[in-house]
Design a protein around this motif. Structure first.
Motif, PDB file in Angstrom:
ATOM      1  N   GLU A  20      60.294  19.354  28.046  1.00  0.00           N
ATOM      2  CA  GLU A  20      59.202  20.187  27.542  1.00  0.00           C
ATOM      3  C   GLU A  20      58.064  19.382  26.923  1.00  0.00           C
ATOM      4  OE1 GLU A  20      58.947  23.323  28.148  1.00  0.00           O
ATOM      5  OE2 GLU A  20      60.910  23.378  29.124  1.00  0.00           O
ATOM      6  N   THR A  21      58.230  18.077  26.817  1.00  0.00           N
ATOM      7  CA  THR A  21      57.155  17.244  26.246  1.00  0.00           C
ATOM      8  C   THR A  21      56.665  16.183  27.235  1.00  0.00           C
ATOM      9  OG1 THR A  21      58.840  15.811  25.227  1.00  0.00           O
ATOM     10  CG2 THR A  21      57.919  17.569  23.857  1.00  0.00           C
ATOM     11  N   TYR A  80      49.809  28.353  28.089  1.00  0.00           N
ATOM     12  CA  TYR A  80      50.672  27.176  27.953  1.00  0.00           C
ATOM     13  C   TYR A  80      49.989  25.899  28.392  1.00  0.00           C
ATOM     14  CZ  TYR A  80      52.407  28.637  32.684  1.00  0.00           C
ATOM     15  OH  TYR A  80      52.546  29.040  33.991  1.00  0.00           O
ATOM     16  N   ARG A  84      50.484  23.033  25.657  1.00  0.00           N
ATOM     17  CA  ARG A  84      51.175  21.837  26.141  1.00  0.00           C
ATOM     18  C   ARG A  84      50.268  20.629  26.187  1.00  0.00           C
ATOM     19  NH1 ARG A  84      54.574  24.734  31.095  1.00  0.00           N
ATOM     20  NH2 ARG A  84      56.401  25.357  29.846  1.00  0.00           N
TER      21      ARG A  84
END
Length: 372
Positions: A20-21, A80, A84
């Motif tokens: 997720e990163t 997102y 993000r």
């Protein structure tokens, strides 16, 4: 091939957190700038409210209620991309797999939050303290839950209980806030399919939806009405046809269409469909539907754009089979039929009468769900 770095073999590395990163922040920033300018006023209002809530870290629950083609998925994408690109964690989930595929990094809600398959009013999601998923959730800034009306309300409540428990490790006060003070956005349309509960009454199905949950008390509801397909470079006439059909669909969904009356025998509500949406035929209805949907089929059957731009939707698989068989007969060449079942395995003794009870012809006629 190059050998992976030793960091990937370390037990101390949270792979969920790495996934997720690991997005390309520069690419996401460019996409966000491009999408932001394309949001209509309704979408921009929802976008600003959610972004402000995430930055203030106050938590909150939003419900984006929309009809089809209102650009909901596009708005999720814009959200997102923004978060993000700044290193924040967004968990997009959906109530079923097809919707989850449309979300970047999307998963089904059951997969992401370990929701039990058998739910009741006291269920909790299977997220334990100290696990990778627990650490990921503790650093999550936004959860997007698409097609929420299809999910049973016990699923939302089980995730709510688990997130409150997990987030209490970060701050004890979060145990008293919805979803542990993580910003959660639900999206969906109640005119579509509600939770599927076999062999039950209408009242129980309605009572299982999100709007009957205590979570809805904390929801801030937004309504999207503008049909984005009317701005896709169509002609004025095409836009009018789309707008009229969309308006008629919404009236049907709301029960406000003209000639809406109960059937004398069954009590079910009946509507009269306008002639412009009906194919009148006294011959083969499937043939007529096919000819209108796929004109000049033999000449265009190898064109990808031709096949992508049209489809026939049916309510049951039986009709799908009838249409597929009709189309297969039109395609030139030799037709091969592969029968899926020819024998029964593990029938016991050779003298067992079980075999004779199921002849090959019967086995050939079986059409298993999800198997073409």
């Amino acid at each position: 091939m190059p050998f992976p770095s030793e960091v990937y073999f370390s037990n101390a590395v949270n792979r969920l957190l790495q996934e997720e990163t690991s997005y390309d922040k520069e690419e996401l920033k460019i996409l966000h700038e491009k999408n932001l300018g394309m949001l209509n006023p309704e979408q921009k209002n929802v976008y600003d409210s959610i972004i402000q809530n995430v930055y203030n870290k106050v938590g909150g629950v939003f419900f984006v209620y929309k009809s089809g083609e209102c650009g909901k998925t596009f708005m999720w994408h814009t959200l997102y991309c923004r978060l993000r690109s700044e290193g924040k964690i967004v968990l997009p989930v959906a109530s079923y797999g097809i919707a989850a595929v449309l979300l970047s990094g999307g998963r089904t809600a059951h997969s992401r939050f370990h929701i039990p398959l058998k739910l009741d009013q006291d269920s909790t999601a299977g997220i334990r303290h100290g696990t990778d998923i627990a650490e990921l959730i503790q650093q999550t800034d936004l959860i997007i839950w698409d097609e929420a009306p299809m999910q049973h309300r016990h699923a939302f409540e089980s995730v709510d209980r688990s997130l409150r428990d997990i987030m209490s490790d970060v701050d004890k006060r979060r145990a008293k806030k919805p979803f542990g003070s993580i910003t959660v956005v639900f999206g969906g349309d109640y005119r579509q399919i509600l939770p599927v509960i076999p062999k039950t009454s209408r009242a129980e199905v309605v009572g299982s939806t999100l709007n009957k949950s205590k979570i809805l008390e904390f929801c801030q509801v937004f309504l999207l009405k503008q049909n984005m397909r009317l701005h896709a470079g169509n002609t004025e006439m095409e836009n009018k046809v789309i707008a009229d059909f969309s308006k008629w669909q919404l009236l049907v969904g709301d029960g406000k269409v003209e000639n809406f009356s109960p059937d004398a025998d069954t009590g079910e509500m009946l509507i009269k469909i306008s002639d412009q949406y009906v194919i009148h035929t006294m011959q083969n209805p499937i043939e007529s539907l096919f000819e209108i949907t796929y004109p000049d089929f033999l000449r265009n059957m190898s064109s990808h754009s031709y096949l992508r731009s049209r489809a026939i939707l049916t309510p049951t698989n039986v009709v799908v089979d009838d249409i597929n068989n009709s189309i297969l007969e039109k395609i030139p060449g030799t037709l091969h039929t592969y029968l899926s079942q020819d024998s029964i395995d593990d029938v016991g003794d050779e003298d067992n009468e079980f075999i004779s009870a199921f002849p090959v012809e019967y086995l050939n006629s079986l059409n298993m769900p999800y198997v073409p």
